[in-house]
Design an enzyme around this catalytic site. Structure first.
Site, PDB file in Angstrom:
ATOM      1  N   LYS A   1      -0.566  11.532   6.281  1.00  0.00           N
ATOM      2  CA  LYS A   1      -0.643  10.396   7.324  1.00  0.00           C
ATOM      3  C   LYS A   1       0.330   9.195   6.495  1.00  0.00           C
ATOM      4  CE  LYS A   1      -3.502   7.218   7.326  1.00  0.00           C
ATOM      5  NZ  LYS A   1      -3.957   5.930   6.841  1.00  0.00           N
TER       6      LYS A   1
ATOM      7  N   LYS B   1       0.793  -1.167   0.040  1.00  0.00           N
ATOM      8  CA  LYS B   1       0.082  -0.165  -0.057  1.00  0.00           C
ATOM      9  C   LYS B   1       0.969   1.389  -0.070  1.00  0.00           C
ATOM     10  CE  LYS B   1      -3.306   3.027   0.773  1.00  0.00           C
ATOM     11  NZ  LYS B   1      -4.439   3.225  -0.200  1.00  0.00           N
TER      12      LYS B   1
HETATM   13  P1  NAP Z   1     -12.750   8.830   7.388  1.00  0.00           P
HETATM   14  O1  NAP Z   1     -13.805   9.255   6.162  1.00  0.00           O
HETATM   15  O2  NAP Z   1     -12.032   9.914   7.927  1.00  0.00           O
HETATM   16  O3  NAP Z   1     -13.113   7.942   8.308  1.00  0.00           O
HETATM   17  C1  NAP Z   1     -12.397   7.496   9.460  1.00  0.00           C
HETATM   18  C2  NAP Z   1     -12.950   6.366  10.253  1.00  0.00           C
HETATM   19  O4  NAP Z   1     -12.082   6.049  11.026  1.00  0.00           O
HETATM   20  C3  NAP Z   1     -14.271   7.033  11.041  1.00  0.00           C
HETATM   21  O5  NAP Z   1     -15.302   6.081  11.024  1.00  0.00           O
HETATM   22  C4  NAP Z   1     -13.922   7.406  12.248  1.00  0.00           C
HETATM   23  O6  NAP Z   1     -14.837   7.371  13.342  1.00  0.00           O
HETATM   24  C5  NAP Z   1     -12.710   6.240  12.615  1.00  0.00           C
HETATM   25  N1  NAP Z   1     -11.845   6.450  13.662  1.00  0.00           N
HETATM   26  C6  NAP Z   1     -10.806   7.334  13.478  1.00  0.00           C
HETATM   27  N2  NAP Z   1     -10.159   7.337  14.767  1.00  0.00           N
HETATM   28  C7  NAP Z   1     -10.637   6.470  15.479  1.00  0.00           C
HETATM   29  C8  NAP Z   1     -10.539   6.109  16.968  1.00  0.00           C
HETATM   30  N3  NAP Z   1      -9.346   6.477  17.699  1.00  0.00           N
HETATM   31  N4  NAP Z   1     -11.407   5.097  17.500  1.00  0.00           N
HETATM   32  C9  NAP Z   1     -12.583   4.527  16.762  1.00  0.00           C
HETATM   33  N5  NAP Z   1     -12.878   5.094  15.331  1.00  0.00           N
HETATM   34  C10 NAP Z   1     -11.839   5.787  14.839  1.00  0.00           C
HETATM   35  O7  NAP Z   1     -11.404   7.936   6.701  1.00  0.00           O
HETATM   36  P2  NAP Z   1     -11.561   7.223   5.157  1.00  0.00           P
HETATM   37  O8  NAP Z   1     -11.074   7.815   4.193  1.00  0.00           O
HETATM   38  O9  NAP Z   1     -12.663   6.151   5.217  1.00  0.00           O
HETATM   39  O10 NAP Z   1     -10.293   6.144   5.296  1.00  0.00           O
HETATM   40  C11 NAP Z   1     -10.147   5.058   6.259  1.00  0.00           C
HETATM   41  C12 NAP Z   1      -8.790   4.350   6.170  1.00  0.00           C
HETATM   42  O11 NAP Z   1      -8.956   3.964   4.575  1.00  0.00           O
HETATM   43  C13 NAP Z   1      -7.752   5.248   6.531  1.00  0.00           C
HETATM   44  O12 NAP Z   1      -6.526   4.348   6.986  1.00  0.00           O
HETATM   45  C14 NAP Z   1      -7.280   5.795   4.922  1.00  0.00           C
HETATM   46  O13 NAP Z   1      -5.895   6.026   4.927  1.00  0.00           O
HETATM   47  C15 NAP Z   1      -7.706   4.470   4.376  1.00  0.00           C
HETATM   48  N6  NAP Z   1      -8.006   4.851   2.811  1.00  0.00           N
HETATM   49  C16 NAP Z   1      -8.883   5.753   2.518  1.00  0.00           C
HETATM   50  C17 NAP Z   1      -9.013   5.935   1.025  1.00  0.00           C
HETATM   51  C18 NAP Z   1     -10.089   7.023   0.506  1.00  0.00           C
HETATM   52  O14 NAP Z   1      -9.983   7.453  -0.704  1.00  0.00           O
HETATM   53  N7  NAP Z   1     -10.709   7.735   1.251  1.00  0.00           N
HETATM   54  C19 NAP Z   1      -8.510   5.325  -0.057  1.00  0.00           C
HETATM   55  C20 NAP Z   1      -7.633   4.085   0.302  1.00  0.00           C
HETATM   56  C21 NAP Z   1      -7.577   3.836   1.716  1.00  0.00           C
HETATM   57  P3  NAP Z   1     -15.730   9.025  13.625  1.00  0.00           P
HETATM   58  O15 NAP Z   1     -16.940   8.518  12.516  1.00  0.00           O
HETATM   59  O16 NAP Z   1     -16.238   8.579  15.086  1.00  0.00           O
HETATM   60  O17 NAP Z   1     -14.830   9.978  13.305  1.00  0.00           O
END
Ligand code: NAP
Length: 299
Positions: A240, A172
């Protein structure tokens, strides 16, 4: 009967992934820190849980998609974490992007309880999550990969077992080097086209099918041209990932010139409070250097 799935983390990615699991006919328990974010998937048939431990107790395969390394450790190892509900033989699949080294540590802690783990980070953006078309890079034991495959197939199209624990996260990070340096090229190219007075839409059409074509160009180029900075992937999360890349590269002694430059450019945008914008807003840092704006307004 298929195994019951638990899903933790209903952010931009998790939301679409759970919908696709439900569509494929899996029973899905869900937990999210902000409870209101569970509502849309509960309305679609998922079952809400009170804590990660409760979710793990009610599930055999526990999927996690949260932000960063400490967050994955929080939901697995800390108070009311997965480890307190999981039973011997259960499988934890971490689909977040986190540190490869800490992934190996978490896998060891879970293994002491007889719980299996796979790291299975994804690529393909919010669009890929919504369409069930993610690329998924998986690290961990081959027999657990075989066990997880039907579940991963509901969320992804290209699913590759790349090696032992941590290897999925390493691949990744390779992916992220390609993404950000590619976005830098897209930004520079569009800025150059703008300065040269070209029609940006015609320029994109002319080049996207050739050797210069890429996902970032086709999917994020039009957003840059429309100055639509809504995030598929935020600058803060992208940054990050680059921190993880640069930490691993430092340990390995590998110079990453382009990736390092992009990391610093994103840092300037974070300092301007733009960390919540999409990662394609990288172009704003280039625009400030050039004194020129891309898009209709700047022409
Ligand atoms: P996001 O929309 O910011 O969502 C983050 C999620 O993590 C939310 O459900 C949040 O809960 C939860 N969270 C964060 N800290 C936490 C904690 N300490 N305890 C419990 N829950 C926690 O992020 P996302 O874009 O879906 O990304 C999620 C992961 O996928 C990341 O590692 C990111 O790097 C990876 N990713 C993202 C993409 C993309 O295009 N978006 C692509 C590939 C990979 P709350 O709702 O309470 O804030």
């Amino acid at each position: 009967m298929s195994e019951k799935i638990g899903f933790i983390g209903l952010g931009i990615m998790g939301h679409g992934m759970v919908h696709n699991l439900l569509k494929a006919g899996f029973e899905v328990n869900v937990w999210n820190r902000t409870r209101g974010r569970m509502d849309p998937v509960v309305a679609a048939g998922a079952c809400p849980c009170a804590s990660p431990a409760d979710l793990a107790a009610a599930s055999q395969v526990i999927i996690i998609c949260v932000s960063d390394t400490p967050d994955v450790e929080q939901v697995i190892l800390r108070e009311k974490g997965v480890i307190y509900g999981a039973e011997e033989g259960d499988l934890v699949i971490d689909m977040s992007t986190i540190s490869p080294g800490r992934t190996r540590y978490i896998a060891d802690v879970l293994a002491n309880k007889g719980v299996h783990m796979l790291d299975a980070p994804v690529s393909g953006g919010s669009e890929g999550a919504a369409k069930g078309a993610l690329s998924i890079m998986v690290g961990g034991p081959a027999e657990q990969f075989e066990r997880a495959l039907p579940i991963l197939q509901a969320m992804g199209k290209t699913i590759t077992h790349v090696g032992p624990h941590g290897a999925g996260q390493m691949v990744k990070l390779v992916n992220q080097i390609l993404v950000v340096v590619n976005m830098l090229a897209v930004g520079e190219a569009l800025l150059f086209a703008q300065a040269g007075g070209l029609d940006l839409h015609k320029t994109l059409e002319a080049v996207k099918g050739g050797a210069a074509g890429s996902w970032m160009l086709s999917n994020r180029g039009p957003k840059v041209m429309a100055r639509d900075w809504r995030p598929g992937f935020t600058i803060d999360l992208q940054q990050k990932d680059l921190r993880l890349v640069l930490e691993a590269a430092d340990e390995l002694g590998v110079p990453l010139l382009g990736t390092g430059a992009v990391f610093q450019l994103y840092r300037t945008l974070q300092q301007q409070h733009l960390g919540g914008e999409g990662n394609h807003a990288l172009v704003k840092a280039l625009e400030r250097l050039a004194g020129l704006e891309i898009g209709e307004a700047g022409r």
